[in-house]
Design an enzyme around this catalytic site. Structure first.
Site, mmCIF file in Angstrom:
data_model
loop_
_atom_site.group_PDB
_atom_site.id
_atom_site.type_symbol
_atom_site.label_atom_id
_atom_site.label_comp_id
_atom_site.label_asym_id
_atom_site.label_seq_id
_atom_site.Cartn_x
_atom_site.Cartn_y
_atom_site.Cartn_z
ATOM 1 N N THR A 71 -1.320 40.948 -12.097
ATOM 2 C CA THR A 71 0.232 41.335 -12.689
ATOM 3 C C THR A 71 0.691 41.821 -13.056
ATOM 4 O O THR A 71 1.488 42.574 -14.365
ATOM 5 C CB THR A 71 -0.621 39.983 -14.328
ATOM 6 N N HIS A 123 -8.832 39.568 -18.935
ATOM 7 C CA HIS A 123 -8.631 39.813 -17.061
ATOM 8 C C HIS A 123 -9.769 40.729 -16.938
ATOM 9 O O HIS A 123 -10.604 41.574 -17.708
ATOM 10 C CB HIS A 123 -7.391 40.338 -16.672
ATOM 11 N N HIS A 177 -0.420 51.449 -19.989
ATOM 12 C CA HIS A 177 0.249 50.117 -19.697
ATOM 13 C C HIS A 177 -0.541 49.359 -20.460
ATOM 14 O O HIS A 177 -0.151 48.009 -20.681
ATOM 15 C CB HIS A 177 -0.337 49.889 -18.709
ATOM 16 N N GLU A 200 -0.768 36.790 -20.924
ATOM 17 C CA GLU A 200 0.700 35.971 -19.677
ATOM 18 C C GLU A 200 0.638 35.046 -18.906
ATOM 19 O O GLU A 200 1.962 34.539 -18.994
ATOM 20 C CB GLU A 200 -0.207 37.306 -18.641
ATOM 21 N N HIS A 215 -4.609 42.165 -21.903
ATOM 22 C CA HIS A 215 -3.071 41.823 -22.192
ATOM 23 C C HIS A 215 -2.545 41.253 -23.826
ATOM 24 O O HIS A 215 -3.252 40.038 -24.300
ATOM 25 C CB HIS A 215 -1.772 40.988 -21.539
ATOM 26 N N HIS A 224 -9.592 44.561 -19.083
ATOM 27 C CA HIS A 224 -8.414 44.962 -19.685
ATOM 28 C C HIS A 224 -7.898 43.961 -20.402
ATOM 29 O O HIS A 224 -7.985 42.455 -20.154
ATOM 30 C CB HIS A 224 -7.438 45.214 -19.093
#
Length: 307
Positions: free
Chosen positions: A225, A142, A90, A129, A119, A117
Site C-alpha cells: 500500500t 499490517h 511514513h 487503509e 496506518h 507497521h
C-alpha cells in the site's frame, strides 16, 4: 489579452503545486513541500497504476465464502522478543524475528513474519487503509510475512504470492489496552523521522486478538500500500478489531513527518477492484451450524423445556 494571462498564470501555479519528487500522503502536501500525493504515486513508481492495487473497500454482500479459508496456525507468535521501533518518515515499523510463522488459512505454504507497521488518521479519527462496507476504522496494523524459503523481502516480492500480510483493524475503547504499553510508551521517544528506540519485551500474540477470535476474515490478492505498490501480496483482513483508548490512539498523531508536520492521515485511499473477487472464511457458517446442532440436540433431549 489580460483575460488570457490570468488563467495561464493560475495554470502555472497549479502545475507547480500538484506534486513533484518523492511520494507522500495527502496530509503532507503543501506548496512548500511538493511531493507526489496518492493520486500521483504512479509518477513515483509506475506499478502504483496496476490493476491489483491495495487497499480496497470490502463490500461484504459481494464476498464469496471459501471453505479453504480455514483457521490459521500461528507458530511462535507467543514468543517474547526485544524489537526496535522506528519512525521511518511514513509510519512506525517494528522488525520481527523470523521465527514467528503462519500456516493454514488457505495459504499455499508457510510464511514467516518480517515486520509490522501501522496506518492511522488524525487524533483517533478515521485512518485505516482498508474499509468494510465503507466504514473506515481509526487505525490498521499490517503484519508482513514472506514465504519461508526467502531470505529477504525484496526477493519475495518478485513472487506473485511471495508476501502475505495480516491486516488488523482498531476500535476506540473506553479503557486503555495495557498490552499495548510497550508500543505506546516507545512512541514518545521516536517523534522525529529516523528516530528509533528499543521496545520493552513484547510478543505478536499480545498485540492481536486471541487465536479463537481470528477465524473470521476476508481474503483477496493485492499489492503493497506504499510505493512501489508491488502486486505480490495475499491479503487477510480480520473482522474482530483491537481495542485502544482514544488517548492511546492520539499518541500516534504526535509523531512527525521529516518536515516536522504532524504524522497524520497515513493511509492510501481505497483502490478499484478491477474485477477481483474478495472471499470470506467459512468460520461464521461453521459456528452457526454448530449452534444449530447444539440447539437441535437440546430440543431432542428435552433440555430446552423449563424445569
Amino acid at each position: 489579452m489580460q483575460q488570457l494571462i490570468l488563467p495561464a498564470l493560475l495554470a502555472s501555479l497549479w502545475t507547480t503545486c500538484t506534486g513533484a519528487g518523492d511520494w507522500c500522503y495527502q496530509s503532507q502536501f503543501t506548496c512548500d513541500h511538493q511531493c507526489n500525493v496518492p493520486d500521483l504515486w504512479s509518477h513515483a513508481n509506475s506499478d502504483c497504476a496496476g490493476k491489483k492495487q491495495s487497499p480496497i473497500n470490502v463490500v461484504t454482500r459481494k464476498t464469496l465464502k471459501d471453505e479453504r479459508l480455514t483457521p490459521f496456525q500461528f507458530d511462535n507468535y507467543q514468543q517474547i522478543f526485544r524489537g526496535t521501533i522506528t519512525n521511518n518518515g511514513h509510519s512506525v515499523q517494528v522488525g520481527v524475528p523470523h521465527l514467528s510463522t503462519i500456516t493454514g488459512g488457505g495459504l499455499p505454504t508457510t510464511y514467516k513474519a518480517v515486520q509490522f507497521h501501522l496506518h492511522w488518521g488524525n487524533n483517533g479519527g478515521p485512518g485505516s487503509e482498508h474499509t468494510i462496507d465503507g466504514e473506515q476504522y481509526p487505525m490498521e496494523m499490517h503484519i508482513v510475512h514472506m514465504k519461508h524459503h526467502y531470505t529477504d523481502l525484496k526477493t519475495a516480492m518478485s513472487d506473485p504470492e511471495g508476501v502475505a500480510v495480516l491486516g488488523f483493524f482498531y476500535e476506540t475503547s473506553s479503557s486503555a489496552n495495557r498490552k499495548y504499553d510497550p508500543i505506546i510508551n516507545a512512541l514518545r521517544s521516536i517523534k522525529t523521522t529516523n528516530g528509533d528506540t528499543s521496545l520493552l519485551p513484547v510478543s505478536l500474540a499480545q498485540l492481536i486478538p486471541p487465536e479463537q477470535n481470528l477465524t473470521s476474515y476476508y481474503r483477496y490478492k493485492g499489492s503493497l500500500t506504499t510505493p512501489g505498490c508491488t502486486e505480490a501480496v495475499i491479503w487477510t483482513l480480520f473482522e474482530n478489531p483491537i481495542p485502544l483508548s482514544m488517548e492511546q490512539l492520539r499518541v500516534f498523531s504526535e509523531l512527525k513527518f521529516h518536515d516536522g508536520k504532524p504524522m497524520v492521515g497515513t493511509f492510501r485511499p481505497v483502490q478499484p477492484l478491477n474485477g477481483r473477487q474478495v472471499f470470506r472464511s467459512g468460520a461464521p457458517a461453521i459456528l452457526v451450524s454448530s449452534a444449530l446442532l447444539v440447539a437441535t440436540i437440546a430440543t431432542a433431549l428435552g433440555l430446552s423445556q423449563p424445569i
